[in-house]
Scaffold this active site. Structure first.
Site, PDB file in Angstrom:
ATOM      1  N   SER A   6      -7.079 -19.767  77.892  1.00 51.02           N
ATOM      2  CA  SER A   6      -5.831 -19.110  78.291  1.00 51.02           C
ATOM      3  C   SER A   6      -5.792 -17.606  78.102  1.00 51.02           C
ATOM      4  O   SER A   6      -4.919 -16.936  78.655  1.00 51.02           O
ATOM      5  CB  SER A   6      -4.646 -19.750  77.556  1.00 51.02           C
ATOM      6  OG  SER A   6      -4.755 -19.581  76.158  1.00 51.02           O
TER       7      SER A   6
ATOM      8  N   LYS B 187      -0.524 -15.127  81.196  1.00 54.03           N
ATOM      9  CA  LYS B 187       0.851 -14.636  81.089  1.00 54.03           C
ATOM     10  C   LYS B 187       1.287 -13.775  82.268  1.00 54.03           C
ATOM     11  O   LYS B 187       2.481 -13.675  82.582  1.00 54.03           O
ATOM     12  CB  LYS B 187       1.024 -13.848  79.791  1.00 54.03           C
ATOM     13  CG  LYS B 187       0.958 -14.679  78.515  1.00 54.03           C
ATOM     14  CD  LYS B 187       2.206 -15.506  78.320  1.00 54.03           C
ATOM     15  CE  LYS B 187       2.250 -16.113  76.927  1.00 54.03           C
ATOM     16  NZ  LYS B 187       3.504 -16.858  76.689  1.00 54.03           N
TER      17      LYS B 187
END
Length: 320
Positions: free
Chosen positions: A305, A54
């Protein structure tokens, strides 16, 4: 129909984040290849700044804000990983940040978001609208809203992970056949499809399969209160037109994995790869390990992730 994110936008994002974001390595594991029958290259974004991919999109989005518009800062909404990415990006660029977070967000993510200097405002994810709350705060302060996936700059920033993966494979003389990508709202999956130019399979938790349903049906299909999941980072109920159109433009498909499969992937990453990955960050690995993805004999990029996991949840996964 919206205009899909373009490769040139990912190139621009790569220039903005160069030297700031971590260029995460590609990793291989004989145990993983043996367990899947494939040749897998892992892209461990759990080793990225703030512990997830992110940060890439957040820093690119904030960097794109004109200097004249930065004084009032930014407002974001997130269950934790986007929150931390925006908070750190704002800190590095000298912008004030407000993050709207669900009241049940993992404590570790709340603490780290505040640790980067952001103000946290809580909401009830079942009864309140985080978009409306963030919009009201932004209007009052004159701030810029930074959504977690419905933004071209954010998606382009996430796409730099795909660009890096393909470039690093090419340097080794390797070409991948496809990529398995963890998916909530589709920002990483769509960005990765653009940046890597690989066929992408977006992997979601069972119940939170809005992207799977939407790609299969050819129109955006929301899901309705699927219930609790350890994959807190992937609890999106409806994808955005921008992520939908970008994924469709690249022929992406989707699949789901169960709670037990995600937990076992977390445990595998810890025991065999020596990596700490949160359940939501391990669903792509779970798709490979569970056999749900048809990857035998193929060369595959698998995204890890994020690694921001509560100790109690991590212990549960190791016991799976």
């Amino acid at each position: 129909m919206t205009s899909p994110v373009l490769y040139d936008e990912v190139v621009t994002a790569a220039g903005r984040i160069a030297g700031v974001a971590v260029r995460t390595p590609l990793l291989r594991s004989d145990a993983l290849d043996a367990a899947t029958g494939a040749r897998i290259w892992l892209k461990p974004e759990n080793l990225q700044r703030t512990g997830s991919f992110k940060f890439r999109g957040a820093f690119n989005r904030l960097s794109a804000i004109p200097m004249a518009d930065r004084g009032a800062g930014v407002v974001a909404f997130s269950s934790g990983n986007h929150a931390q990415g925006v908070a750190l990006a704002a800190k590095l660029l000298g912008l004030p940040a407000v993050i709207v977070m669900p009241s049940d967000a993992p404590g570790i993510k709340v603490e780290r978001t505040r640790g980067h200097g952001a103000e946290v405002v809580f909401y009830d994810r079942l009864t309140e609208d985080r978009d409306a709350i963030a919009g009201a705060i932004a209007a009052q302060r004159g701030a810029v809203v930074v959504p977690p996936f419905n933004d071209r700059h954010v998606i382009a920033g996430q796409g730099t992970a795909g660009m890096e993966a393909v470039a690093d494979l090419a340097a080794l003389g390797v070409a991948a056949d496809l990529a398995l990508v963890c998916c909530g709202g589709g920002g990483l999956a769509s960005g990765f499809a653009v940046g890597s130019r690989l066929p992408v399979i977006a992997v979601e938790p069972e119940g939170y399969d809005d992207v799977v349903r939407s790609l299969a049906g050819g129109a955006i299909v929301p899901v309705d209160n699927p219930g609790p999941t350890r994959c807190d980072a992937l609890q999106t109920l409806k994808m955005a037109p921008l992520t939908f159109d970008t994924l469709r433009a690249h022929g992406a498909t989707g699949m789901t994995v169960g709670e037990v499969e995600a937990a076992r992937a977390v445990a595998f990453a810890f025991r065999e790869l020596k990596l700490v990955v949160e359940p939501g960050g391990a669903v792509a690995l779970a798709a490979a390990l569970s056999g749900r993805a048809d990857i035998a004999g193929r060369t595959v990029v698998v995204i890890l992730s994020g690694g921001n996991v509560e100790p109690a949840i991590f212990a549960e996964c190791l016991a799976a």
